[in-house]
Enzyme design. Structure first.
Site, PDB file in Angstrom:
ATOM      1  N   HIS A 145      62.370  24.318 121.483  1.00 21.18           N
ATOM      2  CA  HIS A 145      61.129  25.234 121.703  1.00 21.18           C
ATOM      3  C   HIS A 145      60.216  24.105 121.815  1.00 21.18           C
ATOM      4  CE1 HIS A 145      60.831  23.066 117.418  1.00 21.18           C
ATOM      5  NE2 HIS A 145      61.713  24.257 117.441  1.00 21.18           N
ATOM      6  N   HIS A 165      60.282  20.666 120.601  1.00 22.88           N
ATOM      7  CA  HIS A 165      61.525  20.052 120.750  1.00 22.88           C
ATOM      8  C   HIS A 165      61.416  19.593 122.110  1.00 22.88           C
ATOM      9  CE1 HIS A 165      64.921  23.622 119.099  1.00 22.88           C
ATOM     10  NE2 HIS A 165      64.823  21.699 118.447  1.00 22.88           N
ATOM     11  N   CYS A 177      71.798  26.088  99.310  1.00 21.33           N
ATOM     12  CA  CYS A 177      71.788  27.373  99.839  1.00 21.33           C
ATOM     13  C   CYS A 177      72.011  27.049 102.120  1.00 21.33           C
ATOM     14  CB  CYS A 177      70.038  27.004 100.340  1.00 21.33           C
ATOM     15  SG  CYS A 177      69.709  28.078 101.287  1.00 21.33           S
ATOM     16  N   CYS A 210      69.885  26.113 104.786  1.00 26.52           N
ATOM     17  CA  CYS A 210      69.584  25.345 104.666  1.00 26.52           C
ATOM     18  C   CYS A 210      70.364  24.415 104.579  1.00 26.52           C
ATOM     19  CB  CYS A 210      68.545  25.066 102.970  1.00 26.52           C
ATOM     20  SG  CYS A 210      66.702  25.765 103.240  1.00 26.52           S
ATOM     21  N   CYS A 236      65.745  30.464  97.200  1.00 24.82           N
ATOM     22  CA  CYS A 236      65.848  29.694  98.183  1.00 24.82           C
ATOM     23  C   CYS A 236      64.098  29.167  98.377  1.00 24.82           C
ATOM     24  CB  CYS A 236      66.432  29.039  99.646  1.00 24.82           C
ATOM     25  SG  CYS A 236      66.062  27.914 100.747  1.00 24.82           S
ATOM     26  N   HIS A 249      64.186  30.370 102.184  1.00 21.32           N
ATOM     27  CA  HIS A 249      64.879  30.927 102.593  1.00 21.32           C
ATOM     28  C   HIS A 249      65.350  32.718 102.723  1.00 21.32           C
ATOM     29  CE1 HIS A 249      66.647  27.769 105.831  1.00 21.32           C
ATOM     30  NE2 HIS A 249      67.358  28.751 106.143  1.00 21.32           N
ATOM     31  N   LYS A 275      53.957  25.800 112.488  1.00 18.69           N
ATOM     32  CA  LYS A 275      54.940  25.011 113.150  1.00 18.69           C
ATOM     33  C   LYS A 275      55.615  25.515 113.282  1.00 18.69           C
ATOM     34  CE  LYS A 275      58.270  23.338 110.733  1.00 18.69           C
ATOM     35  NZ  LYS A 275      59.143  21.626 109.414  1.00 18.69           N
ATOM     36  N   LYS A 316      62.637  26.875 113.948  1.00 23.91           N
ATOM     37  CA  LYS A 316      63.582  26.707 114.329  1.00 23.91           C
ATOM     38  C   LYS A 316      64.442  28.288 113.408  1.00 23.91           C
ATOM     39  CE  LYS A 316      65.558  22.824 113.697  1.00 23.91           C
ATOM     40  NZ  LYS A 316      66.276  21.374 113.812  1.00 23.91           N
TER      41      LYS A 316
END
Length: 648
Positions: free
Chosen positions: A19, A22, A127, A130, A144, A147, A295, A298
């Site tokens: 994205h 990157h 988790c 993560c 978590c 998530h 932000k 991913k």
RNA sequence: GGCGGUGUAGCUCAGUUGGUUAGAGCAGCGGAAUCAUAAUCCGCGUGUAGGGGGUUCGAGUCCCUGCACCGCUACCA
């Protein structure tokens, strides 16, 4: 051999497609790499993919392929994306490669031989999303924090790296090498973190299949630190090619996101110290590029493929924008408005138009050629001095990671050239045969200034500067190092090749809707501004409906028991009588109330607050208190009422 | 709560070791020019420098102190 310059970026975790984040990291690192090549350094630019871990296994399974097939496929996706973005990497390391495994085994062997690895039991909440362990207090409602899934309790025999023993050495290194962590604000954070103390690091995982087998432990794989971080050395020959390693290491700079700067400033250097390997010269933590309010992530799937941007105006335009718009090291925003504004003003109007009008005039007034014998070299425009001054400034900026400043300074020469055209008015000179020498000289100097601009801007927009060079009739792309290429010298002659605009203007009205990403979301900055402009809308002063207040269940409770929380000097653990039930609540009032004074007192408690675990103790509710002048006052009913009474 | 940072023109930001009328780009307004991509060039800003106090002959620039926001961190609940 010229001085080496080894630059790396973070390797990309390939559980999802690349994205804008990157792209930003690779583009800025690429510009730095190209600039240092132009500075004559022996550059090695390393990027790569992080291909191990359970999340990869899951992504592969979801796609119905094996992990190896998955990472192979993703490697192609990443590489083709970076090719499109004109990323000029010299090395691409994949953590599934044998040479990487070899490097990992080698560094582990060294660290172990030096006595920095021990075996111990590891427990914690794990988790899978993560791929990380959490302590009780990290969890939100037992889930978590990233998530919203329930982690599982894990107890396993594990290998540990004695990270804690390196604290003082790390602090000393950071103190003695002020340029080690950049920008400076990141250094302060790392120092503060180190001063808080370090814990040993678990470096193996049992039960994970997709990874590097842990040496002498068939049941475990190497956990992320010793796997992923080691790419920086395995990618330059560590463990496989000692000569190459000696040539490329230590790295001059690791370019990484600000979120992982700490790992690169603490864990990685400690690993290297433990293995008796030299430390990198610098870790640069760049900022984030925000877009649509969050932000780039991913994990959240909130992605904007940089290719979408590239398809609108080409890779160079995106590169230019990202490098110019953000101050390197700080966060910034991507918006189509800002992108188009910069593109039109600086690329199309300033530079593109300069190239076009100059080459067109050379073609129109001089037949496209300035011959070797022409009357040049008189320094009629002053551009030579400008170019020399600008070149010095620009070089300093590239060396100092001031990417935006490098382009800003380069553009001052572009503007100066446009001014010269206005001042000298070649179209007027062209009307008078007697002034032909002056005309020739002016155009010659303008072309030379453009040539130098192309040299200086090449690290940022290599594709377009090649095009510009072609317009000037210069062969080939990459040219000599700046020490030669930026020297003002009159060409033996020019033979220009005018053509369509190098940067065609973007017509805002025709800007296609499709290229406008997720408009419903507001950028973080815009939110901030809105908040500032209308504090009543979100601040505590806003009025709420009675229903909202009723959502808060306030009850009177009587304190039955109060004891300090072990290991906490501000917390008391209270047992409350709520009429029909007993409640345990943790409260940060130990500095103001002694435990023995509390039993029998009545308090107001938020009874339906979500439970939380504080310092290992469960708290189911919150008692109300008011603070004034540093003194705390517990709220209580005016006279005793039955415990459990609802407050309204 | 602790540590660090930021707060300068409508917008994005520069401002070196304190020193003359606080700058740039963009946007806006006016004008010139016509080689060029309705591009270019010139001119135009009385900005409470977040607030207050202090040091100094002189402070955006140093010190103190509230405020707002951001980052890291913590025994906030």
């Amino acid at each position: 051999m010229s001085r080496k310059f080894t630059i790396t970026t973070a390797i990309d975790y390939v559980n999802a497609k690349p994205h804008l984040g990157h792209a930003y990291e690779k583009i800025t690192a690429d510009a730095i790499a190209r600039a240092h090549r132009a500075l004559g350094r022996d550059v090695f630019f390393l990027i790569g993919n992080d291909e191990h871990g359970t999340k990869i296994e899951k992504s592969a399974a979801a796609a119905g392929v094996s992990p190896q097939e998955w990472v192979d496929r993703m490697a192609e996706v990443y590489q083709s994306t970076y090719e499109k973005l004109l990323i000029s990497w010299d090395g691409f390391i994949r953590t599934t490669e044998e040479r990487h495994h070899s490097g990992v085994r080698e560094i582990l062997a060294r660290v172990r031989a030096n006595g920095w690895i021990r075996r111990d039991k590891y427990t914690g909440w794990y988790c899978e999303g993560c791929e990380a362990f959490y302590t009780e207090k990290d969890l939100v409602d037992g889930k978590c924090p990233n998530h919203d899934t329930e982690p599982r309790w894990v107890e396993e025999e594990n290998w540990f790296f004695r990270l804690s023993d390196f604290r003082d050495r790390l602090l000393a290194h950071i103190r003695e090498n002020p340029g080690f962590i950049r920008p400076e604000s990141r250094r302060n954070e790392v120092v503060a973190f180190l001063e808080g103390g370090l814990e040993d690091l678990s470096i193996s995982r049992a039960g994970v299949k997709w990874g590097i087998p842990f040496p002498e432990d068939p049941n475990a794989v190497v956990y992320v630190w010793f796997d992923a971080l080691t790419n920086y050395i395995s990618g330059v020959g560590f463990g496989t090619d000692p000569a190459e390693f000696a040539r490329r290491w230590p790295a001059s700079v690791h370019v990484v996101g600000k979120d992982i700067t700490r790992f690169h400033c603490v864990i990685w250097p400690a690993m290297l110290m433990a293995a008796d390997i030299e430390l990198p010269e610098c870790v640069f933590g760049h900022g984030f590029i925000y877009q649509s309010g969050t932000k780039m992530s991913k994990s959240l799937g909130n992605i904007v493929n940089p290719l979408d941007v590239v398809d609108v105006t080409g890779a160079d335009a995106l590169r230019y924008f990202l490098i110019r718009e953000l101050t390197y090291g700080k966060d910034g925003d991507f918006s189509w408005d800002a992108f188009i504004a910069r593109y039109n003003a600086e690329l199309a109007n300033d530079l593109g138009n300069l190239v076009k009008r100059t080459t067109d005039m050379t073609a129109r007034f001089l037949g496209g050629e300035i011959s070797a014998g022409a009357d040049t070299g008189k320094d009629r425009t002053g551009l030579r001095a400008d170019a020399e001054r600008v070149t010095a400034t620009v070089i300093r900026a590239w060396e100092d990671f001031d990417l935006s400043g490098a382009l800003e300074s380069t553009w001052s020469l572009v503007r100066r050239a446009n001014q010269v055209i206005q001042e000298k008015a070649p179209w007027e000179l062209a009307k008078d045969d007697l002034r032909r020498a002056e005309l020739t000289g002016v155009l010659d100097e303008l072309l030379e200034a453009i040539r130098i601009v192309a040299e200086l801007a090449a690290p940022a927009i290599p594709g377009k500067t090649d095009e510009i060079r072609a317009r000037l009739g210069l062969a080939g792309g990459a040219s000599a190092p700046w020490t030669e290429s930026t020297v003002w010298r009159h060409r033996p002659g020019w033979r220009v090749a005018p053509g369509d605009p190098v940067f065609p203007r973007i017509d805002r009205k025709k800007e296609p809707e499709k290229s406008e990403p997720a408009t419903e979301a507001v950028s973080k900055r815009a939110q901030k501004k809105a908040k500032r402009a209308a504090p009543a809308a979100t601040g505590p002063a806003a009025s709420i409906g009675i229903e909202q207040f009723r959502d808060v269940e306030l009850r009177v409770a009587t304190v039955l028991e109060a004891v300090p929380v072990e290991g906490a000097d501000r917390l008391l653990q209270l047992t409350l009588d709520l009429g029909d039930e007993k409640r345990q609540v943790v409260s940060g009032i130990a500095r103001h109330y002694a435990p023995e004074d509390l039993p029998g007192r009545q308090v107001i408690v938020v009874a339906n607050l979500a439970p939380a675990t504080i310092r290992g103790v469960e708290s189911r509710g919150m008692i109300l208190a008011a603070e004034s002048g540093g003194r705390l006052a517990l709220l209580a009913p005016g006279h005793e009422v039955a415990p459990g009474t609802r407050v309204s």
